[in-house]
Design a protein around this motif. Structure first.
Motif, PDB file in Angstrom:
ATOM      1  N   GLY A  89       0.810  -1.205   0.000  1.00 14.42           N
ATOM      2  CA  GLY A  89       0.000   0.000   0.000  1.00 14.42           C
ATOM      3  C   GLY A  89       0.843   1.254   0.000  1.00 14.42           C
ATOM      4  O   GLY A  89       2.057   1.209  -0.148  1.00 14.42           O
ATOM      5  N   ILE A  90       0.183   2.373   0.169  1.00 17.34           N
ATOM      6  CA  ILE A  90       0.847   3.673   0.214  1.00 17.34           C
ATOM      7  C   ILE A  90       0.916   4.102   1.675  1.00 17.34           C
ATOM      8  O   ILE A  90      -0.084   4.096   2.385  1.00 17.34           O
ATOM      9  N   TYR A  91       2.140   4.439   2.111  1.00 15.76           N
ATOM     10  CA  TYR A  91       2.381   4.833   3.497  1.00 15.76           C
ATOM     11  C   TYR A  91       3.052   6.198   3.531  1.00 15.76           C
ATOM     12  O   TYR A  91       3.696   6.603   2.560  1.00 15.76           O
ATOM     13  N   LEU A  92       2.891   6.903   4.622  1.00 16.56           N
ATOM     14  CA  LEU A  92       3.563   8.181   4.821  1.00 16.56           C
ATOM     15  C   LEU A  92       4.931   7.903   5.423  1.00 16.56           C
ATOM     16  O   LEU A  92       5.073   7.095   6.333  1.00 16.56           O
ATOM     17  N   SER A  93       5.949   8.612   4.909  1.00 22.62           N
ATOM     18  CA  SER A  93       7.313   8.337   5.345  1.00 22.62           C
ATOM     19  C   SER A  93       8.130   9.616   5.414  1.00 22.62           C
ATOM     20  O   SER A  93       7.937  10.536   4.607  1.00 22.62           O
ATOM     21  N   GLY A  94       9.051   9.662   6.375  1.00 23.39           N
ATOM     22  CA  GLY A  94       9.983  10.778   6.476  1.00 23.39           C
ATOM     23  C   GLY A  94       9.389  11.998   7.150  1.00 23.39           C
ATOM     24  O   GLY A  94       8.200  12.047   7.467  1.00 23.39           O
ATOM     25  N   PRO A  95      10.243  13.010   7.368  1.00 23.44           N
ATOM     26  CA  PRO A  95       9.804  14.210   8.079  1.00 23.44           C
ATOM     27  C   PRO A  95       8.712  14.979   7.338  1.00 23.44           C
ATOM     28  O   PRO A  95       7.916  15.685   7.953  1.00 23.44           O
ATOM     29  N   GLU A  96       8.660  14.825   6.032  1.00 22.55           N
ATOM     30  CA  GLU A  96       7.650  15.531   5.229  1.00 22.55           C
ATOM     31  C   GLU A  96       6.375  14.711   5.042  1.00 22.55           C
ATOM     32  O   GLU A  96       5.460  15.155   4.358  1.00 22.55           O
ATOM     33  N   ASN A  97       6.349  13.481   5.609  1.00 24.54           N
ATOM     34  CA  ASN A  97       5.213  12.576   5.423  1.00 24.54           C
ATOM     35  C   ASN A  97       4.880  12.367   3.957  1.00 24.54           C
ATOM     36  O   ASN A  97       3.716  12.404   3.552  1.00 24.54           O
ATOM     37  N   GLY A  98       5.921  12.144   3.156  1.00 24.58           N
ATOM     38  CA  GLY A  98       5.717  11.884   1.734  1.00 24.58           C
ATOM     39  C   GLY A  98       5.108  10.515   1.516  1.00 24.58           C
ATOM     40  O   GLY A  98       5.341   9.576   2.274  1.00 24.58           O
ATOM     41  N   SER A  99       4.321  10.361   0.462  1.00 27.32           N
ATOM     42  CA  SER A  99       3.695   9.087   0.131  1.00 27.32           C
ATOM     43  C   SER A  99       4.730   8.142  -0.463  1.00 27.32           C
ATOM     44  O   SER A  99       5.481   8.517  -1.359  1.00 27.32           O
ATOM     45  N   VAL A 100       4.752   6.919   0.049  1.00 29.64           N
ATOM     46  CA  VAL A 100       5.671   5.891  -0.420  1.00 29.64           C
ATOM     47  C   VAL A 100       4.865   4.629  -0.667  1.00 29.64           C
ATOM     48  O   VAL A 100       4.112   4.191   0.210  1.00 29.64           O
ATOM     49  N   ARG A 101       4.994   4.053  -1.860  1.00 28.38           N
ATOM     50  CA  ARG A 101       4.293   2.801  -2.170  1.00 28.38           C
ATOM     51  C   ARG A 101       5.220   1.641  -1.847  1.00 28.38           C
ATOM     52  O   ARG A 101       6.355   1.593  -2.302  1.00 28.38           O
ATOM     53  N   LEU A 102       4.728   0.702  -1.054  1.00 26.60           N
ATOM     54  CA  LEU A 102       5.512  -0.459  -0.647  1.00 26.60           C
ATOM     55  C   LEU A 102       4.798  -1.749  -1.017  1.00 26.60           C
ATOM     56  O   LEU A 102       3.572  -1.824  -0.953  1.00 26.60           O
ATOM     57  N   GLU A 103       5.602  -2.745  -1.392  1.00 22.19           N
ATOM     58  CA  GLU A 103       5.073  -4.088  -1.560  1.00 22.19           C
ATOM     59  C   GLU A 103       4.914  -4.694  -0.177  1.00 22.19           C
ATOM     60  O   GLU A 103       5.480  -4.203   0.789  1.00 22.19           O
ATOM     61  N   LEU A 104       4.150  -5.785  -0.070  1.00 13.43           N
ATOM     62  CA  LEU A 104       3.993  -6.398   1.238  1.00 13.43           C
ATOM     63  C   LEU A 104       5.327  -6.972   1.715  1.00 13.43           C
ATOM     64  O   LEU A 104       6.166  -7.354   0.914  1.00 13.43           O
ATOM     65  N   PHE A 105       5.540  -6.964   3.040  1.00 13.45           N
ATOM     66  CA  PHE A 105       6.763  -7.504   3.620  1.00 13.45           C
ATOM     67  C   PHE A 105       6.506  -7.866   5.071  1.00 13.45           C
ATOM     68  O   PHE A 105       5.493  -7.494   5.657  1.00 13.45           O
ATOM     69  N   LEU A 106       7.445  -8.614   5.640  1.00 18.51           N
ATOM     70  CA  LEU A 106       7.382  -8.995   7.050  1.00 18.51           C
ATOM     71  C   LEU A 106       8.281  -8.083   7.863  1.00 18.51           C
ATOM     72  O   LEU A 106       9.341  -7.681   7.393  1.00 18.51           O
ATOM     73  N   ILE A 107       7.853  -7.790   9.083  1.00 15.29           N
ATOM     74  CA  ILE A 107       8.660  -6.972   9.980  1.00 15.29           C
ATOM     75  C   ILE A 107       8.537  -7.538  11.397  1.00 15.29           C
ATOM     76  O   ILE A 107       7.497  -8.097  11.761  1.00 15.29           O
ATOM     77  N   ASP A 108       9.614  -7.444  12.158  1.00 18.39           N
ATOM     78  CA  ASP A 108       9.568  -7.901  13.541  1.00 18.39           C
ATOM     79  C   ASP A 108       8.632  -7.016  14.347  1.00 18.39           C
ATOM     80  O   ASP A 108       8.551  -5.810  14.124  1.00 18.39           O
ATOM     81  N   VAL A 109       7.942  -7.602  15.289  1.00 16.27           N
ATOM     82  CA  VAL A 109       7.029  -6.871  16.158  1.00 16.27           C
ATOM     83  C   VAL A 109       7.813  -6.088  17.204  1.00 16.27           C
ATOM     84  O   VAL A 109       7.421  -4.998  17.599  1.00 16.27           O
ATOM     85  N   HIS A 110       8.949  -6.614  17.634  1.00  8.93           N
ATOM     86  CA  HIS A 110       9.750  -5.988  18.676  1.00  8.93           C
ATOM     87  C   HIS A 110      11.026  -5.404  18.074  1.00  8.93           C
ATOM     88  O   HIS A 110      11.731  -6.089  17.337  1.00  8.93           O
TER      89      HIS A 110
END
Length: 102
Positions: free
Chosen positions: A7-28
């Motif tokens: 999906g499209i997520y906000l990223s960085g200090p400017e909250n720019g739109s970034v499109r990402l493919e699905l991925f896994l991330i650690d919870v901790h």
């Protein structure tokens, strides 16, 4: 680990739109204490904000900061338990650097 949907997520200090493919991330997150074990075992350089190169006890349970992708690639999963989180962060950086602006 948890799945982050494409999906499209906000990223960085400017909250720019970034499109990402699905991925896994650690919870901790990897803590300063986790990273201190890696530094002690390998004599790798510590993060720049550790006074005298030692992890402050007050930050031991906080997420580690001021480490680069190159620092983390020297670690292994036994030394940094939440190594996979760093791999996922690389995915964010790769998406921010794409030429087509996705």
């Amino acid at each position: 680990m948890t799945l982050v949907e494409e999906g499209i997520y906000l990223s960085g200090p400017e909250n720019g739109s970034v499109r990402l493919e699905l991925f896994l991330i650690d919870v901790h997150p990897t803590t300063n204490g986790d990273y201190a074990k890696f530094v002690a075992a390998t004599r790798h350089r510590p993060p720049q904000h550790w006074p005298g190169g030692r992890c402050p006890i007050t930050l031991a349970t906080h997420p580690v900061v001021w480490v680069t992708w190159h620092d983390v690639t020297r670690a292994d999963r036994r030394q940094v338990p939440h190594y996979a989180k760093f791999l996922a962060e690389r995915r964010w950086a790769e998406r921010e650097d794409t030429a087509d602006g996705r």
